[in-house]
Design a protein around this motif. Structure first.
Motif, PDB file in Angstrom:
ATOM      1  N   GLN A   1       0.826  -1.204   0.000  1.00 40.53           N
ATOM      2  CA  GLN A   1       0.000   0.000   0.000  1.00 40.53           C
ATOM      3  C   GLN A   1       0.866   1.262   0.000  1.00 40.53           C
ATOM      4  N   LEU A   2       0.622   2.115  -0.943  1.00 43.53           N
ATOM      5  CA  LEU A   2       1.304   3.405  -0.984  1.00 43.53           C
ATOM      6  C   LEU A   2       0.265   4.483  -0.747  1.00 43.53           C
ATOM      7  N   MET A   3       0.497   5.305   0.278  1.00 41.95           N
ATOM      8  CA  MET A   3      -0.414   6.409   0.541  1.00 41.95           C
ATOM      9  C   MET A   3       0.306   7.731   0.304  1.00 41.95           C
ATOM     10  N   LEU A   4      -0.293   8.562  -0.517  1.00 39.63           N
ATOM     11  CA  LEU A   4       0.240   9.898  -0.784  1.00 39.63           C
ATOM     12  C   LEU A   4      -0.737  10.911  -0.214  1.00 39.63           C
ATOM     13  N   GLU A   5      -0.181  11.947   0.393  1.00 40.14           N
ATOM     14  CA  GLU A   5      -1.017  12.994   0.961  1.00 40.14           C
ATOM     15  C   GLU A   5      -0.465  14.334   0.504  1.00 40.14           C
ATOM     16  N   LEU A   6      -1.307  15.116  -0.104  1.00 41.81           N
ATOM     17  CA  LEU A   6      -0.903  16.424  -0.610  1.00 41.81           C
ATOM     18  C   LEU A   6      -1.745  17.487   0.066  1.00 41.81           C
ATOM     19  N   GLN A   7      -1.074  18.486   0.612  1.00 40.26           N
ATOM     20  CA  GLN A   7      -1.807  19.628   1.167  1.00 40.26           C
ATOM     21  C   GLN A   7      -1.143  20.897   0.674  1.00 40.26           C
ATOM     22  N   ALA A   8      -1.919  21.752   0.033  1.00 40.55           N
ATOM     23  CA  ALA A   8      -1.357  22.982  -0.528  1.00 40.55           C
ATOM     24  C   ALA A   8      -2.452  24.037  -0.604  1.00 40.55           C
ATOM     25  N   PRO A   9      -2.047  25.322  -0.645  1.00 37.13           N
ATOM     26  CA  PRO A   9      -3.049  26.391  -0.698  1.00 37.13           C
ATOM     27  C   PRO A   9      -3.961  26.265  -1.920  1.00 37.13           C
ATOM     28  N   ALA A  10      -5.227  26.532  -1.715  1.00 39.32           N
ATOM     29  CA  ALA A  10      -6.179  26.536  -2.825  1.00 39.32           C
ATOM     30  C   ALA A  10      -5.782  27.587  -3.861  1.00 39.32           C
ATOM     31  N   ALA A  11      -5.109  28.634  -3.418  1.00 42.85           N
ATOM     32  CA  ALA A  11      -4.654  29.677  -4.358  1.00 42.85           C
ATOM     33  C   ALA A  11      -3.811  29.072  -5.468  1.00 42.85           C
ATOM     34  N   ASP A  12      -3.014  28.061  -5.126  1.00 39.74           N
ATOM     35  CA  ASP A  12      -2.141  27.431  -6.113  1.00 39.74           C
ATOM     36  C   ASP A  12      -2.848  26.321  -6.897  1.00 39.74           C
TER      37      ASP A  12
END
Ligand code: ZN
Length: 188
Positions: A46-57
């Motif tokens: 299992q590979l889990m990726l998590e991305l968190q970034a400003p909605a502006a971008d």
């Protein structure tokens, strides 16, 4: 590209993997336009990726969509965020297949819920709304041993995104570093 083998204490990341990582320990400083967080965990197949970034971008604006044009833009942005294979490239020999994904947009009213300085924030509020995109992608890999890296091709889609701070756990190793448009591959 670079092989990251830093021994970074990932205690806070490991803890945040169990609940929503909106409660980023970095607090308000975490929201910086052009800068996102990227976490990865490889556990078994299992590979889990998590991305968190400003909605502006990732979306183009951070207030709630009101006009038809904004709603259309949001819809298009979410569709793009749900196309995981255009955002990341994995070692092809690992034969990873996307099995689950979730994309959310969190506005700052929500983020401040657990903030001890909540009341004061409101006094100081400048009226600008901030929002983060939080996306998780889970892959099942037929040959996880062959997974030796990941390329963040999403920089090509989001020109204002300048860097992603990376933390990850892979078998026998912890990875950490920073991905940028010109150095967008993480290897382990
Ligand atoms: Zn913002």
């Amino acid at each position: 590209m670079k092989a990251f083998a830093l021994t970074l204490a990932l205690a806070s990341f490991a803890a945040s993997a169990d609940h929503h990582s909106h409660d980023n320990t970095a607090g308000h400083g975490a929201h910086e336009h052009g800068h996102g967080q990227f976490n990865l965990v490889l556990d078994g197949d299992q590979l889990m990726l998590e991305l968190q970034a400003p909605a502006a971008d990732l979306i183009g604006f951070e207030h709630k969509a009101s006009s038809d044009a904004e709603k259309a833009q949001l819809k298009q942005a979410l569709a793009r965020l749900n196309a995981a294979d255009t955002l990341f490239t994995l070692s092809p020999d690992a034969a990873c297949k996307l099995t689950e994904q979730q994309v959310e947009v969190g506005h700052d009213e929500h983020d401040h819920d657990h903030d001890a300085a909540h009341e004061q924030d409101h006094d100081d509020h400048d009226g600008h709304e901030h929002a983060d995109v939080h996306a998780t992608y889970t892959f099942t890999c037929a040959k996880p041993d062959a997974l030796k890296g990941i390329t963040a091709t999403l920089f090509g889609l989001y020109p204002t995104l300048q860097r992603l701070t990376v933390q990850g756990i892979v078998p026998g190793n912890q990875v950490a570093g920073e991905l940028t448009p010109s150095d967008n591959t993480l290897s382990w």
